[in-house]
Write an enzyme that holds these catalytic residues in place. Structure first.
Site, short mmCIF file in Angstrom:
data_model
loop_
_atom_site.label_atom_id
_atom_site.label_comp_id
_atom_site.label_asym_id
_atom_site.label_seq_id
_atom_site.Cartn_x
_atom_site.Cartn_y
_atom_site.Cartn_z
N LYS A 150 15.64 -22.43 -13.92
CA LYS A 150 15.83 -23.28 -15.10
C LYS A 150 14.89 -22.85 -16.24
O LYS A 150 13.94 -22.08 -16.02
CB LYS A 150 15.60 -24.74 -14.71
CG LYS A 150 16.65 -25.27 -13.71
CD LYS A 150 16.48 -26.76 -13.44
CE LYS A 150 17.52 -27.28 -12.47
NZ LYS A 150 17.42 -28.75 -12.25
N TYR A 168 26.92 -29.98 -15.33
CA TYR A 168 26.33 -31.19 -14.74
C TYR A 168 27.23 -32.41 -14.96
O TYR A 168 26.74 -33.54 -15.07
CB TYR A 168 24.94 -31.44 -15.31
CG TYR A 168 23.84 -30.65 -14.62
CD1 TYR A 168 23.58 -30.80 -13.26
CD2 TYR A 168 23.04 -29.75 -15.32
CE1 TYR A 168 22.56 -30.10 -12.63
CE2 TYR A 168 22.01 -29.04 -14.70
CZ TYR A 168 21.79 -29.23 -13.34
OH TYR A 168 20.78 -28.53 -12.71
N PHE A 199 19.58 -40.14 -17.47
CA PHE A 199 18.87 -38.89 -17.75
C PHE A 199 19.78 -37.77 -18.25
O PHE A 199 19.32 -36.66 -18.48
CB PHE A 199 18.10 -38.42 -16.50
CG PHE A 199 18.97 -38.17 -15.28
CD1 PHE A 199 19.63 -36.96 -15.12
CD2 PHE A 199 19.11 -39.13 -14.31
CE1 PHE A 199 20.43 -36.72 -14.01
CE2 PHE A 199 19.91 -38.90 -13.18
CZ PHE A 199 20.56 -37.69 -13.04
N ARG A 257 18.81 -25.40 -0.14
CA ARG A 257 18.34 -26.75 -0.46
C ARG A 257 17.01 -27.03 0.24
O ARG A 257 16.12 -27.68 -0.32
CB ARG A 257 19.39 -27.80 -0.06
CG ARG A 257 20.68 -27.75 -0.86
CD ARG A 257 20.55 -28.07 -2.33
NE ARG A 257 19.98 -29.35 -2.61
CZ ARG A 257 20.09 -29.99 -3.78
NH1 ARG A 257 20.76 -29.43 -4.80
NH2 ARG A 257 19.52 -31.15 -3.97
N THR A 288 14.19 -33.06 -5.35
CA THR A 288 14.36 -33.01 -6.81
C THR A 288 13.03 -33.23 -7.53
O THR A 288 12.73 -32.52 -8.51
CB THR A 288 15.37 -34.09 -7.24
OG1 THR A 288 16.55 -33.97 -6.45
CG2 THR A 288 15.70 -33.97 -8.72
N ARG A 334 10.02 -26.03 -5.50
CA ARG A 334 9.71 -27.08 -6.47
C ARG A 334 8.27 -27.58 -6.31
O ARG A 334 7.61 -27.87 -7.32
CB ARG A 334 10.73 -28.21 -6.37
CG ARG A 334 12.05 -27.84 -7.06
CD ARG A 334 13.15 -28.80 -6.73
NE ARG A 334 14.33 -28.62 -7.60
CZ ARG A 334 15.51 -29.15 -7.34
NH1 ARG A 334 15.70 -29.89 -6.25
NH2 ARG A 334 16.52 -28.96 -8.16
N ASN A 369 12.32 -29.06 -13.15
CA ASN A 369 12.02 -28.79 -11.75
C ASN A 369 12.41 -27.39 -11.29
O ASN A 369 12.71 -27.17 -10.12
CB ASN A 369 12.64 -29.87 -10.86
CG ASN A 369 14.14 -29.93 -10.97
OD1 ASN A 369 14.75 -29.17 -11.71
ND2 ASN A 369 14.76 -30.83 -10.22
N HIS A 417 17.79 -24.87 -9.72
CA HIS A 417 18.99 -25.59 -9.25
C HIS A 417 19.54 -24.89 -8.03
O HIS A 417 19.48 -23.66 -7.95
CB HIS A 417 20.07 -25.61 -10.34
CG HIS A 417 21.44 -25.93 -9.80
ND1 HIS A 417 21.88 -27.21 -9.62
CD2 HIS A 417 22.44 -25.12 -9.33
CE1 HIS A 417 23.11 -27.19 -9.11
NE2 HIS A 417 23.46 -25.93 -8.92
N GLU A 440 30.60 -23.53 -8.74
CA GLU A 440 29.47 -23.15 -9.59
C GLU A 440 29.35 -21.62 -9.72
O GLU A 440 28.98 -21.12 -10.79
CB GLU A 440 28.18 -23.76 -9.03
CG GLU A 440 28.18 -25.29 -9.16
CD GLU A 440 26.94 -25.95 -8.60
OE1 GLU A 440 26.07 -25.25 -8.00
OE2 GLU A 440 26.82 -27.18 -8.75
#
Ligand code: ATP
Ligand code: MG
Length: 139
Positions: free
Chosen positions: A11, A51, A59, A87, A93, A104, A114, A117, A128
């Site tokens: 990100k 998203y 948010f 993950r 998150t 993270r 964070n 993704h 995706e």
């Protein structure tokens, strides 16, 4: 899609903050191969589409602001159990809740900023990957 490929995005906080190399090193050490990679500066419409599941949440606007604030690195990662394992490797998150040693926990600034993704299911991974790599021969 079998669970062998997933989509990761470094990100804007981490890409702009010079953490890309460390994060890729972390992912390769966890057994992932980089099958494809592309630097992209998302448009607002693009981030909103990506998203879309979060549209309407409190948010959402802030998330789109953040994801369009600078370039990102989108990657197709490959290994057995790719979605589940990535993950695990990235952590929760919110970095305050992420297990020690996860991406993270190590590199995220906040619940929003964070660092990375990861797709949350094999079906979403397929969608995706197509979002960022449509027309690219990944064979
Ligand atoms: P990602 O989809 O980016 O991999 P995730 O699956 O861990 O993250 P989601 O619930 O899908 O978490 O939220 C998408 C992103 O929206 C988060 O990674 C984070 O950047 C942001 N976000 C989620 N919840 C909040 C929140 N309560 N406050 C601020 N930002 C949030
Ligand atoms: Mg998510």
């Amino acid at each position: 899609m079998n669970d062998i490929r997933t989509l990761a995005i470094i990100k804007p906080d981490a890409f702009g903050g010079g953490k890309t190399g460390k994060i890729i090193d972390h992912l390769e050490s966890a057994g992932f191969g980089v099958l494809a990679a592309r630097v992209v500066h998302l448009s607002r419409a693009g981030a909103e589409t990506f998203y879309d599941v979060h549209r309407g949440k409190p948010f959402f606007t802030s998330l789109v602001d953040f994801m369009t604030s600078g370039p990102v690195l989108a990657m197709v990662l490959e290994r057995e159990g790719a979605v589940t394992r990535l993950r695990e490797v990235i952590g929760a998150t919110d970095p305050a809740e992420a297990d020690p040693g996860t991406v993270r926990a190590l590199y995220a600034e906040s619940k929003e900023r964070n660092a990375i993704h990861a797709s949350d299911s094999p079906d979403n991974a397929r969608v995706e990957v197509a979002f960022f790599f449509a027309g690219v021969d990944l064979a």
